[in-house]
Motif scaffolding. Sequence first.
Motif, short mmCIF file in Angstrom:
data_model
loop_
_atom_site.label_atom_id
_atom_site.label_comp_id
_atom_site.label_asym_id
_atom_site.label_seq_id
_atom_site.Cartn_x
_atom_site.Cartn_y
_atom_site.Cartn_z
N PHE A 55 0.83 -1.20 0.00
CA PHE A 55 0.00 0.00 0.00
C PHE A 55 0.87 1.25 0.00
N THR A 56 1.90 1.27 0.83
CA THR A 56 2.78 2.44 0.93
C THR A 56 3.47 2.71 -0.40
N ASN A 57 3.99 1.68 -1.03
CA ASN A 57 4.66 1.85 -2.32
C ASN A 57 3.71 2.37 -3.39
N VAL A 58 2.54 1.79 -3.47
CA VAL A 58 1.56 2.22 -4.46
C VAL A 58 1.12 3.66 -4.17
N ASN A 59 0.88 3.96 -2.91
CA ASN A 59 0.46 5.30 -2.53
C ASN A 59 1.51 6.34 -2.91
N GLN A 60 2.79 6.04 -2.69
CA GLN A 60 3.86 6.96 -3.05
C GLN A 60 3.91 7.19 -4.56
N LYS A 61 3.74 6.13 -5.34
CA LYS A 61 3.75 6.27 -6.80
C LYS A 61 2.56 7.11 -7.28
N ILE A 62 1.40 6.84 -6.73
CA ILE A 62 0.21 7.60 -7.11
C ILE A 62 0.37 9.06 -6.73
N LEU A 63 0.89 9.31 -5.54
CA LEU A 63 1.09 10.68 -5.09
C LEU A 63 2.09 11.41 -5.99
N GLY A 64 3.15 10.72 -6.41
CA GLY A 64 4.13 11.32 -7.32
C GLY A 64 3.50 11.71 -8.65
N TYR A 66 0.31 12.26 -9.16
CA TYR A 66 -0.65 13.33 -8.87
C TYR A 66 0.05 14.68 -8.80
N ILE A 67 1.19 14.73 -8.14
CA ILE A 67 1.93 15.98 -8.01
C ILE A 67 2.37 16.47 -9.38
N ASP A 68 2.88 15.57 -10.23
CA ASP A 68 3.31 15.96 -11.57
C ASP A 68 2.14 16.49 -12.39
N VAL A 69 1.03 15.78 -12.35
CA VAL A 69 -0.15 16.20 -13.11
C VAL A 69 -0.70 17.52 -12.57
N ILE A 73 -1.35 21.07 -14.54
CA ILE A 73 -2.65 21.74 -14.52
C ILE A 73 -2.50 23.17 -14.02
N ASN A 74 -1.73 23.36 -12.96
CA ASN A 74 -1.51 24.70 -12.41
C ASN A 74 -0.80 25.59 -13.43
#
Length: 106
Positions: A55-64, A66-69, A73-74
């Motif tokens: 879960f932690t590994n997947v969450n970190q990848k998703i968060l990364g 998300y931050i890039d996207v 967008i910004n």
Amino acid sequence: MNIDSAVSQIRNFKDFLQLYNKLTEHCFTKCVDNFHSRTISAIENQCVNNCFGKFTNVNQKILGVYIDVQQEINTRRIAELEANQATAIQETAPTAPAVTEAAINA
């Protein structure tokens, strides 16, 4: 600290606790199946560690991602706002009256 900041922090903490509780329940349900002992077995312990680790590994990848996207967008939003502002300034700027030859000779 203002009220909006405090409310935001409380909401973030609440979201964290809900996620933590869901993850704990998921990993417990998946990994613990023997209630004949008070101690956790080595297999159950390894299962729980893998569950949380995955879960932690997947969450970190998703968060990364998300931050890039979100940064993209910004950047696009800022460019759009700047373009809209420039257009608005051009539309509201007073136009200089056209100087005609007759006006010059008068």
